[in-house]
Enzyme design. Structure first.
Site, PDB file in Angstrom:
ATOM      1  N   ASN A 146      13.126 -24.178 -27.309  1.00 30.34           N
ATOM      2  CA  ASN A 146      11.680 -23.916 -27.315  1.00 30.34           C
ATOM      3  C   ASN A 146      10.890 -25.041 -26.643  1.00 30.34           C
ATOM      4  O   ASN A 146      10.005 -24.778 -25.829  1.00 30.34           O
ATOM      5  CB  ASN A 146      11.179 -23.711 -28.748  1.00 30.34           C
ATOM      6  CG  ASN A 146      11.855 -22.522 -29.410  1.00 30.34           C
ATOM      7  OD1 ASN A 146      12.539 -21.748 -28.747  1.00 30.34           O
ATOM      8  ND2 ASN A 146      11.681 -22.381 -30.721  1.00 30.34           N
ATOM      9  N   HIS A 171     -25.377  -6.706   2.536  1.00 32.01           N
ATOM     10  CA  HIS A 171     -25.127  -5.260   2.397  1.00 32.01           C
ATOM     11  C   HIS A 171     -24.403  -4.696   3.619  1.00 32.01           C
ATOM     12  O   HIS A 171     -24.537  -3.514   3.920  1.00 32.01           O
ATOM     13  CB  HIS A 171     -26.422  -4.482   2.166  1.00 32.01           C
ATOM     14  CG  HIS A 171     -27.331  -5.107   1.147  1.00 32.01           C
ATOM     15  ND1 HIS A 171     -27.278  -4.794  -0.183  1.00 32.01           N
ATOM     16  CD2 HIS A 171     -28.288  -6.064   1.269  1.00 32.01           C
ATOM     17  CE1 HIS A 171     -28.183  -5.516  -0.834  1.00 32.01           C
ATOM     18  NE2 HIS A 171     -28.802  -6.293   0.025  1.00 32.01           N
ATOM     19  N   SER A 204       1.960   1.297  15.693  1.00 29.47           N
ATOM     20  CA  SER A 204       2.065   2.545  14.957  1.00 29.47           C
ATOM     21  C   SER A 204       3.236   3.339  15.527  1.00 29.47           C
ATOM     22  O   SER A 204       3.524   3.265  16.713  1.00 29.47           O
ATOM     23  CB  SER A 204       0.761   3.332  15.131  1.00 29.47           C
ATOM     24  OG  SER A 204       1.005   4.711  14.958  1.00 29.47           O
ATOM     25  N   LYS A 215      -2.052   1.402  19.123  1.00 24.94           N
ATOM     26  CA  LYS A 215      -2.488   0.674  17.929  1.00 24.94           C
ATOM     27  C   LYS A 215      -1.877  -0.700  17.775  1.00 24.94           C
ATOM     28  O   LYS A 215      -0.722  -0.935  18.083  1.00 24.94           O
ATOM     29  CB  LYS A 215      -2.119   1.483  16.682  1.00 24.94           C
ATOM     30  CG  LYS A 215      -2.882   2.794  16.590  1.00 24.94           C
ATOM     31  CD  LYS A 215      -4.153   2.648  15.825  1.00 24.94           C
ATOM     32  CE  LYS A 215      -3.871   2.787  14.338  1.00 24.94           C
ATOM     33  NZ  LYS A 215      -5.080   2.662  13.566  1.00 24.94           N
ATOM     34  N   GLU A 253      -4.213  -7.113   5.741  1.00 26.57           N
ATOM     35  CA  GLU A 253      -4.252  -5.978   4.807  1.00 26.57           C
ATOM     36  C   GLU A 253      -3.317  -6.202   3.625  1.00 26.57           C
ATOM     37  O   GLU A 253      -3.665  -5.937   2.469  1.00 26.57           O
ATOM     38  CB  GLU A 253      -3.869  -4.679   5.528  1.00 26.57           C
ATOM     39  CG  GLU A 253      -4.962  -4.172   6.446  1.00 26.57           C
ATOM     40  CD  GLU A 253      -4.526  -2.944   7.234  1.00 26.57           C
ATOM     41  OE1 GLU A 253      -5.334  -2.038   7.380  1.00 26.57           O
ATOM     42  OE2 GLU A 253      -3.373  -2.892   7.697  1.00 26.57           O
ATOM     43  N   GLN A 283       9.295 -15.450 -23.074  1.00 22.19           N
ATOM     44  CA  GLN A 283      10.217 -15.383 -21.937  1.00 22.19           C
ATOM     45  C   GLN A 283       9.620 -14.535 -20.804  1.00 22.19           C
ATOM     46  O   GLN A 283       9.978 -14.694 -19.652  1.00 22.19           O
ATOM     47  CB  GLN A 283      11.552 -14.801 -22.398  1.00 22.19           C
ATOM     48  CG  GLN A 283      12.614 -14.760 -21.320  1.00 22.19           C
ATOM     49  CD  GLN A 283      13.987 -14.505 -21.904  1.00 22.19           C
ATOM     50  OE1 GLN A 283      14.569 -15.374 -22.541  1.00 22.19           O
ATOM     51  NE2 GLN A 283      14.497 -13.302 -21.725  1.00 22.19           N
TER      52      GLN A 283
HETATM   53  N1  ARG Z   1      14.911 -18.131 -22.227  1.00 19.25           N
HETATM   54  C1  ARG Z   1      13.979 -18.492 -23.231  1.00 19.25           C
HETATM   55  C2  ARG Z   1      12.564 -18.381 -22.694  1.00 19.25           C
HETATM   56  O1  ARG Z   1      12.404 -18.295 -21.538  1.00 19.25           O
HETATM   57  C3  ARG Z   1      14.229 -19.886 -23.680  1.00 19.25           C
HETATM   58  C4  ARG Z   1      13.739 -20.178 -25.056  1.00 19.25           C
HETATM   59  C5  ARG Z   1      14.517 -19.410 -26.045  1.00 19.25           C
HETATM   60  N2  ARG Z   1      14.195 -19.810 -27.387  1.00 19.25           N
HETATM   61  C6  ARG Z   1      14.528 -19.036 -28.411  1.00 19.25           C
HETATM   62  N3  ARG Z   1      14.210 -19.448 -29.588  1.00 19.25           N
HETATM   63  N4  ARG Z   1      15.149 -17.890 -28.264  1.00 19.25           N
HETATM   64  O2  ARG Z   1      11.579 -18.384 -23.421  1.00 19.25           O
END
Ligand code: ARG
Length: 483
Positions: free
Chosen positions: A118, A164, A291, A297, A304, A336
């Protein structure tokens, strides 16, 4: 534990799991197919973490040396293209850690001490995005320089300014281009600001609550360059927030969406200007396509597409901001889903800025030292268009005000003069003096100076106005700023 117990992801967690994932669920939950692009940030973060663990006595110097040796090999394998990314290991983090452990054994298994994916992933994304912001900032400068160069080359060119999309007042072409330079300069300011909040360290927050090991977060922040302009380490101060915050990704995407909106407005003008009805500019053939049915063209595909891709980036902003809505603290797997929109935003913006700098300003020819292949300007067509539509009517009104008329009365008088000119199918400057005087006796022959395009421009000599003197001052300011 022997290292071969870490051969499959389910074994990476624990013996707690009693059944394997189906292939579909494996693919559904995995991110390795896209998050492998974070590998450099992941290795950098791991090395900084390991170095700090050793300095704090949490792992031994031998373990650190083994981790550094193993990571060097992992890096080499990834660069050489021989690294085997496995769906079984779900994401970039587990893939790299598993391979490290395969190479160096137990030391590899100690790397994750005091860390969670995390805080790891939050750190990786920040490190990666920081590098991309730096690149995008330099591309934004290049695009601004292209615009400034084209402006300098066409200093005396006049075109109609529109409101405009109706002819309003004559303006200098350089002034028009510099309006976009202002937009891109603000974009750069915004991204510089986003970079500050991106460049903060989540590592050390572990899963959500911090960790029991005596981590030195300041050391990690410093070794990853997460410091401010004064050299103060930049560290996320709340572990729950650190692992769940994706504000920086949203802010970045918002800033990127605004860059694309500016690109899209420019695209729209380029498309109009190069249409047969305007004929103001040409863009080089390498940015157009033909085109399959109409042989005559040359279509402005690049502008675009840029206009179209703006919708895609704005969509990513909506995706990211909705992703975070109603997520409870702290980390949730929802997060994720931050990666693909963020990655695609970066890729789209990077490519667009590169192409536009080239399409507008051209490429440097090293033998002449000059840029070639940028937009070609047709000054006659612009000027002809500015002569249509009574673009200097406001100048006549201002002239009468200076003779003492209240502006509203002057406005009405000129409206009548324009009506007469329309009836005679001529410009205001083509009405004979006696006709002009029939609308107001104080009109004199000096009025014709003002009714010319250049006279009209010269008269707008206030800061930020379109008079040549002002435009030159702005060009000098931008040159200086972009050095
Ligand atoms: N692949 C996960 C993400 O991108 C990494 C973190 C995963 N953490 C967990 N507690 N499952 O967020």
């Amino acid at each position: 534990m022997s290292s071969n117990q870490f051969d499959k992801k389910s074994e990476a967690w624990s013996a707690l799991f009693s059944e394997p994932m189906s292939d579909l669920v494996k693919r559904y939950t995995a991110s390795v197919s896209f998050d492998q692009r974070l590998w450099q940030a992941d290795i950098a973060g791991s090395l900084a973490h390991a170095d700090m663990l050793a300095a704090q006595g949490v792992i031994s110097a031998e373990d650190l040396a083994a981790i550094e040796r193993g990571m060097a090999q992992v890096r080499h394998e990834i660069e050489a293209g021989s690294f085997e990314w496995k769906l079984d290991f779900e994401d970039v983090h587990l893939n790299i850690e598993a391979r490290l452990t395969q190479i160096v054994g137990d030391a590899g298994k100690r790397l994750h001490t005091g860390r969670s994916r995390n805080d790891q992933v939050a750190t990786d994304v920040r490190l990666w995005l920081r590098g991309e912001i730096d690149l995008i900032l330099s591309l934004l400068s290049e695009l601004q320089l292209s615009l400034v160069e084209v402006a300098e080359k066409n200093l005396s060119v006049i075109l109609p300014g529109f409101t405009h999309l109706q002819v309003a007042q004559p303006i200098s072409f350089a002034h028009h281009l510099l309006a976009y330079v202002e937009m891109f300069a603000r974009d750069a300011e915004r991204l510089t600001d986003v970079r500050k909040r991106t460049n903060r360290l989540p590592l050390g927050s572990a899963a959500l609550a911090g960790t029991t090991y005596p981590l030195d977060r300041e050391r990690v922040a410093r070794s990853l360059g997460m410091v401010d302009a004064q050299g103060h380490a930049q560290i996320c101060q709340n572990s729950l927030d650190a692992v769940s915050d994706r504000d920086f990704a949203i802010e970045f995407t918002a800033a990127a969406a605004l860059v694309m909106v500016h690109i899209s407005r420019l695209s729209e003008e380029l498309i109009l200007w190069m249409s047969q009805n305007f004929g103001f500019i040409r863009i080089a053939d390498r940015f157009t396509t033909g085109s399959s049915i109409m042989p005559q063209k040359k279509n402005p595909d690049v502008p675009e597409l840029a206009r179209g891709k703006t919708g895609r980036v704005v969509g990513h902003l909506m995706g990211l901001i909705t992703l975070m809505k109603a997520q409870p603290l702290a980390y949730n797997k929802d997060n994720q889903e931050d990666k693909e929109p963020l990655f695609d935003t970066v890729d789209t913006l990077r490519d667009t800025l590169r192409i536009f700098a080239d399409m507008i300003g051209g490429q440097l020819n090293p033998s002449t030292g000059l840029k070639e292949g940028g937009i070609t300007v047709n000054p006659q067509a612009m000027e002809q268009a500015a002569l249509k539509g009574y673009a200097t009517a406001t100048d006549l009104a201002d002239y009468l005000v200076k003779k003492g008329l209240p502006f509203r009365d002057a406005h009405e008088t000129v409206a009548r003069a324009v009506k007469a000119a329309v009836e005679h199918a001529c410009d205001l400057s083509e009405l004979p003096l006696n006709v002009l005087q029939s609308f107001h006796p104080q009109i004199d022959k000096d009025v014709y100076n003002l009714l010319s395009l250049r006279g009209s421009l010269n008269a707008r000599n206030t800061l930020g106005g379109t008079a040549p003197e002002q435009v030159k001052a702005q060009l000098a300011r931008h040159r200086d700023r972009l050095k």
